[in-house]
Design a protein around this motif. Structure first.
Motif, PDB file in Angstrom:
ATOM      1  N   GLY A  14       0.802  -1.214   0.000  1.00 20.28           N
ATOM      2  CA  GLY A  14       0.000   0.000   0.000  1.00 20.28           C
ATOM      3  C   GLY A  14       0.836   1.267   0.000  1.00 20.28           C
ATOM      4  N   CYS A  15       0.369   2.263  -0.699  1.00 18.34           N
ATOM      5  CA  CYS A  15       0.958   3.599  -0.698  1.00 18.34           C
ATOM      6  C   CYS A  15      -0.142   4.566  -0.289  1.00 18.34           C
ATOM      7  N   MET A  16       0.144   5.390   0.705  1.00 15.09           N
ATOM      8  CA  MET A  16      -0.828   6.397   1.110  1.00 15.09           C
ATOM      9  C   MET A  16      -0.444   7.725   0.486  1.00 15.09           C
ATOM     10  N   VAL A  17      -1.424   8.393  -0.115  1.00 16.32           N
ATOM     11  CA  VAL A  17      -1.201   9.665  -0.790  1.00 16.32           C
ATOM     12  C   VAL A  17      -2.150  10.693  -0.195  1.00 16.32           C
ATOM     13  N   VAL A  18      -1.619  11.857   0.149  1.00 20.13           N
ATOM     14  CA  VAL A  18      -2.437  12.997   0.567  1.00 20.13           C
ATOM     15  C   VAL A  18      -2.154  14.103  -0.427  1.00 20.13           C
ATOM     16  N   ASP A  19      -3.162  14.456  -1.224  1.00 21.18           N
ATOM     17  CA  ASP A  19      -3.035  15.467  -2.271  1.00 21.18           C
ATOM     18  C   ASP A  19      -3.828  16.688  -1.842  1.00 21.18           C
TER      19      ASP A  19
END
Length: 148
Positions: A120-125
């Motif tokens: 998993g990769c968590m992204v906050v844009d």
């Protein structure tokens, strides 16, 4: 922000971005300055279409033989109706082919993250209209949330 002039019922873009923002409150009665996108979705279809045409002309100053292909990022919380509106607006602007991609996927690809891996990769844009939080794995969204 977009500044446009109403010429015979047709909205013609005069300025976009910071240039349009500086004109806010200083325009004549035939010119209007608005935000065609609100919370990551189109609020004014005609102005959004003209804005996309403006961007195409800025990138391709001379008329091209082939219409451009466009990729547009959409919030993960966008409804199918909102996605269709964005797609139709881009197609009406003269694009040959339009592809919609979720904002966190585009952010992850731009950052060089390996989203195809089984981890998993968590992204906050954090964008201008929305903040997107997502977990990506195996090339797709596992979980996402879009905040206005």
């Amino acid at each position: 922000m977009v500044a446009y002039v109403n010429e015979g019922g047709r909205k013609v873009v005069y300025a976009v971005g910071t240039e349009a923002k500086t004109m806010l409150g200083k325009t004549h009665r035939n010119m209007e300055v608005i935000r065609p996108l609100r919370d990551g979705v189109i609020a004014d279809f005609d102005v959004a279409e003209e804005m996309i045409k403006y961007f195409i002309r800025k990138v391709l100053p001379r008329p091209a033989l082939i219409s451009p292909q466009i990729v547009i990022c959409v919030p993960t919380g966008a409804t199918p109706v909102e996605r269709r509106t964005i797609l139709e607006s881009a197609q009406a602007s003269g694009a040959r082919r339009v592809k919609l991609i979720e904002e966190p996927v585009a952010a992850a690809l731009g950052a060089g993250l390996q989203i195809d891996d089984p981890t998993g990769c968590m992204v906050v844009d954090i964008g201008g209209g929305t903040t997107e939080i997502a977990v990506l794995s195996l090339g797709g969204l596992v979980w996402s949330r879009s905040l206005a």
